[in-house]
Design a protein around this motif. Structure first.
Motif, PDB file in Angstrom:
ATOM      1  N   GLU A   1       0.843  -1.204   0.000  1.00  0.00           N
ATOM      2  CA  GLU A   1       0.000   0.000   0.000  1.00  0.00           C
ATOM      3  C   GLU A   1       0.878   1.255   0.000  1.00  0.00           C
ATOM      4  N   LEU A   2       1.984   1.190   0.740  1.00  0.00           N
ATOM      5  CA  LEU A   2       2.922   2.309   0.767  1.00  0.00           C
ATOM      6  C   LEU A   2       3.518   2.548  -0.618  1.00  0.00           C
ATOM      7  N   VAL A   3       3.892   1.480  -1.319  1.00  0.00           N
ATOM      8  CA  VAL A   3       4.416   1.622  -2.685  1.00  0.00           C
ATOM      9  C   VAL A   3       3.380   2.255  -3.599  1.00  0.00           C
ATOM     10  N   GLY A   4       2.117   1.798  -3.466  1.00  0.00           N
ATOM     11  CA  GLY A   4       1.052   2.381  -4.285  1.00  0.00           C
ATOM     12  C   GLY A   4       0.894   3.864  -4.047  1.00  0.00           C
ATOM     13  N   ASN A   5       1.016   4.298  -2.790  1.00  0.00           N
ATOM     14  CA  ASN A   5       0.915   5.724  -2.483  1.00  0.00           C
ATOM     15  C   ASN A   5       2.097   6.493  -3.063  1.00  0.00           C
ATOM     16  N   TYR A   6       3.281   5.889  -3.010  1.00  0.00           N
ATOM     17  CA  TYR A   6       4.433   6.527  -3.621  1.00  0.00           C
ATOM     18  C   TYR A   6       4.241   6.673  -5.143  1.00  0.00           C
ATOM     19  N   LEU A   7       3.643   5.659  -5.748  1.00  0.00           N
ATOM     20  CA  LEU A   7       3.379   5.740  -7.188  1.00  0.00           C
ATOM     21  C   LEU A   7       2.433   6.897  -7.506  1.00  0.00           C
ATOM     22  N   ASP A   8       1.428   7.085  -6.650  1.00  0.00           N
ATOM     23  CA  ASP A   8       0.495   8.196  -6.845  1.00  0.00           C
ATOM     24  C   ASP A   8       1.230   9.522  -6.733  1.00  0.00           C
ATOM     25  N   LYS A   9       2.159   9.594  -5.763  1.00  0.00           N
ATOM     26  CA  LYS A   9       2.958  10.809  -5.610  1.00  0.00           C
ATOM     27  C   LYS A   9       3.799  11.051  -6.856  1.00  0.00           C
ATOM     28  N   GLU A  10       4.379   9.994  -7.407  1.00  0.00           N
ATOM     29  CA  GLU A  10       5.177  10.134  -8.624  1.00  0.00           C
ATOM     30  C   GLU A  10       4.318  10.624  -9.786  1.00  0.00           C
ATOM     31  N   ASP A  11       3.092  10.093  -9.877  1.00  0.00           N
ATOM     32  CA  ASP A  11       2.183  10.544 -10.941  1.00  0.00           C
ATOM     33  C   ASP A  11       1.913  12.035 -10.815  1.00  0.00           C
ATOM     34  N   ARG A  12       1.674  12.485  -9.577  1.00  0.00           N
ATOM     35  CA  ARG A  12       1.390  13.898  -9.356  1.00  0.00           C
ATOM     36  C   ARG A  12       2.597  14.763  -9.691  1.00  0.00           C
ATOM     37  N   LEU A  13       3.785  14.273  -9.348  1.00  0.00           N
ATOM     38  CA  LEU A  13       5.000  15.021  -9.682  1.00  0.00           C
ATOM     39  C   LEU A  13       5.177  15.122 -11.180  1.00  0.00           C
ATOM     40  N   GLN A  14       4.896  14.030 -11.885  1.00  0.00           N
ATOM     41  CA  GLN A  14       5.005  14.049 -13.340  1.00  0.00           C
ATOM     42  C   GLN A  14       4.007  15.035 -13.940  1.00  0.00           C
TER      43      GLN A  14
END
Length: 398
Positions: free
Chosen positions: A149-162
């Protein structure tokens, strides 16, 4: 194992690689499972791709490496969104007969699904070893699901940064286009206009007939009008696209004379001798005198064009006690439904007869007011007419 070539999967690998916490997450998984190989995998309907690995087992899989999807358990996890954890494959009632442990020589296995916060499946967080595991399966499952779940949240953060980086890039591109647009107006349009003006001046000495002189006068009038239109569009572009109309503040002792001259010029240009000027400016005023002259010219011209011609236009200007107030009043009335849009660019009343200009005068006046830290507002009624009021506080010289 296959070598990665798909650009979308390469992007997924890079996305996981940008997450600084991933190595620590893989170390944590290795610690709680005792496994010598841990990984984050991107799993699609057709591919299994390693995005990050921690390998002390010698499994030989690195980020970007691929396994045949059908040889893994992860495709089943993708379809069911259910974690699979077992400590000893050889004695497990289901996985002792499963092809994956047999193909890869696995005894212990733990794999949990990774979902983005919006529910989209990304892949799996997994751990394998050729030796039996000494762990509580329920505890490992829950711990790894929290890490996934933590990895998934990090992925969402990466999407937002992109998305933010893309938006920033788009904004920079828009800024470049804005600068190019202003340059085209300021140079590519004004340069040929200046050439026409110079040519007209040169021909003036050679004009011998009344008709030739009349034609040159028309050319000069057209040049002046075109120059005014270009100035209006430039100011619109700067105000709308460039963060406001630029001003140059200075302490002016001649503002009253500048504004009186504007009133006189508008009276001559419009043939209105009934502009009543009441002006008293005490001391110096910190402002851009040229821009305030432009503001007044726009307001007076608008008042003359739209007001009742049988009644005078009144200009009142007073500056004292660190404030400047400027009122332009005419006997016209603005319809109530237009008052809310009167300061918008290209604002014209429906059915209005064609008039000179682009309909930018009031908009530019309001932008000049804003640039001075002031405000331009309007009140209008059938009985009292229309009054545009500009109020400006004192300012320090920039």
């Amino acid at each position: 194992m296959h070598t990665l070539t798909d650009p979308h999967l390469l992007n997924d690998v890079a996305e996981i690689g940008r997450i600084e916490a991933v190595p620590r997450i893989l170390e944590t998984v290795a610690h709680i499972t005792g496994s010598r190989f841990t990984a984050i995998a991107r799993v699609t309907e057709t591919t299994w791709t390693a995005c990050a690995t921690l390998d002390t087992l010698g499994f030989g899989l690195v980020p970007g490496g691929q396994l045949v999807l059908e040889t893994t358990i992860c495709d089943e996890i993708r379809q069911s969104s259910t974690s699979v954890v077992f400590a000893r494959a050889s004695t497990h009632p289901l996985y002792s007969k499963h092809h994956t442990p047999r193909i890869y020589g696995l005894e212990s296995y733990a794999s949990v699904p990774i979902h983005r916060p919006d529910g989209r499946f990304f892949g799996t967080l997994c751990a394998i070893d050729s030796s039996p595991g000494n762990f509580d399966e329920a505890h490992v499952r829950r711990s790894m699901e929290l890490l996934a779940e933590l990895v998934g949240n990090y992925l969402d953060k990466e999407d937002r940064l992109q998305e933010a980086e893309t938006a920033l890039s788009d904004a920079q591109r828009d800024s470049d286009l804005r600068d190019q647009f202003i340059a085209v107006l300021g140079h590519d349009l004004r340069s040929p206009l200046q050439a026409i003006s110079v040519a007209a001046d040169a021909l003036e000495d050679e004009a011998t007939s009344a008709r030739q002189q009349q034609m040159l006068a028309h050319i000069a009038s057209g040049v002046n009008r075109m120059d005014g239109l270009i100035n209006d569009v430039l100011d619109f572009a700067r105000g709308r696209l460039g963060g406001g109309i630029p001003i140059s503040l200075r302490e002016s002792d001649t503002l009253q004379a500048d504004l009186e001259r504007v009133a006189a010029e508008v009276a001559i240009a419009t043939g209105r001798e009934d502009i009543d000027v009441q002006m008293r400016i005490e001391g110096s005023v910190v402002c851009d005198p040229g821009r305030l002259s432009q503001l007044l010219a726009n307001l007076l011209t608008n008042a003359v064009q739209h007001g009742e011609r049988s009644l005078p236009v009144t200009l009142r200007v007073h500056a004292a006690s660190n404030r400047l107030t400027l009122d332009v009043h005419n006997a016209g009335c603005i319809a109530p439904d237009r008052l809310s849009t009167i300061f918008n660019p290209f604002s014209r009343e429906k059915g209005e007869l064609p008039r000179p200009g682009l309909g930018l005068g009031i908009y530019i006046a309001s932008e000049i007011a804003k640039s001075h830290g002031g405000i331009l507002d309007v009140v209008s009624s059938e009985s009292a007419g229309t009054v545009f009021t500009f109020r400006m506080p004192s300012a320090d010289v920039a």
